[in-house]
Write a protein that holds these residues in place. Structure first.
Motif: not given
Length: 287
Positions: A239-254
């Motif tokens: 519903e909010y299109p942008t020119q660049a594709v964004r990752p849906l999952n940006s969870r990053m392990s520490k």
């Protein structure tokens, strides 16, 4: 230790220099007015003359959507510029911290990405940052690669400032709810970068504030802590299109931080609260 910081006019560079000065570390902050990192001769002359023991490379082309139509400019800064800094660091035997991003990952699933998980950028920006990582690994023996996401800080524009402004101006705000990640407060990240650079624990790390949220949940917490009553409408990425594709999952392990015995950053809600307190106390977007 003598440290040079690139991109000092950006959010992270600003807070890194502030932290180094707080600790009375000999340092210099640079930006485009000092030298253009895409120009090797100019960069080499400046950095070699200063001859730092370490470089914290914060300078980057970060306009994610604009990068789609400006591939060459984005590549020049994020890859060639990074290569120039890397070559100089190696030639003067300086340590180097390279700031990378969650955008190097494809953003699928709901797992937490480990530092050595498969990368597959979805955007020009993400690809250039990954290329920058690979350049650093190939050239600089003494390197740290630090991946961050959803950055906010006192200097420059960011999501938190936008929500504070819109929260005062509007009754309702539409924010995507299906992209999940972690905010990174530059004032919290800067001390960690210093703690890294004084060690020889080289490698790749993920360093965001603790906890995860969607952008909509992030926005809702910002307004709650600021005392604004605007409603956050949860919408999908479609519903909010942008020119660049964004990752849906940006969870990053520490896990990488834990294994090296570096301290994790505070919880993101706590970081938001500290940022807002300072921002509003300074007379910004007063209720």
């Amino acid at each position: 230790m003598k440290i040079l910081v690139t991109g000092v006019q950006g959010q992270l560079g600003y807070d890194v220099i502030k932290e180094l000065k707080r600790r009375n570390i000999e340092c210099i902050g640079t930006d485009i007015e000092d030298f253009d990192i895409t120009d090797f001769a100019a960069t080499n002359a400046f950095v070699t003359n200063y001859h730092p023991d370490a470089v914290i490379h914060c300078s980057a082309f970060t306009a994610v959507d604009k990068a789609e139509d400006n591939r060459e400019a984005c590549y020049a800064v994020n890859v060639k510029g990074t290569e120039n800094i890397a070559r100089i660091c190696q030639s003067i035997d300086a340590k180097m911290i390279y700031i990378s991003t969650d955008y190097v990952f494809p953003g699928t699933g709901e797992h937490y990405y480990e530092v050595d998980d498969q990368t597959a950028p979805l955007s020009v920006y993400g690809q250039t940052k990954l290329d920058g990582e690979n350049v650093v690994r190939a050239i600089v023996a003494k390197h740290f690669i630090v991946r961050i996401s959803w950055v906010f800080g006192k200097n420059g524009n960011n999501f938190v400032k936008t929500m504070l402004r819109l929260g005062k101006e509007r009754e309702e705000i539409n924010v995507v709810c299906d992209q999940i990640g972690s905010p990174t407060y530059t004032a919290d990240l800067a001390p960690l970068l210093y703690d890294m650079i004084v060690t020889d624990k080289y490698g790749t790390y993920h360093a965001t504030n603790e906890g995860v949220a969607s952008w909509a949940e992030f926005a809702k917490e910002v307004l709650r802590q600021a005392g604004y009553s605007a409603t956050i409408n949860f919408i999908s990425t479609s519903e909010y299109p942008t020119q660049a594709v964004r990752p849906l999952n940006s969870r990053m392990s520490k896990n990488s931080l834990d294994e090296a015995r570096f301290s994790r950053l505070p919880n993101w809600q706590d970081a938001v609260g500290r940022f807002i307190k300072e921002w509003l106390l300074n007379g910004n977007y007063n209720r």
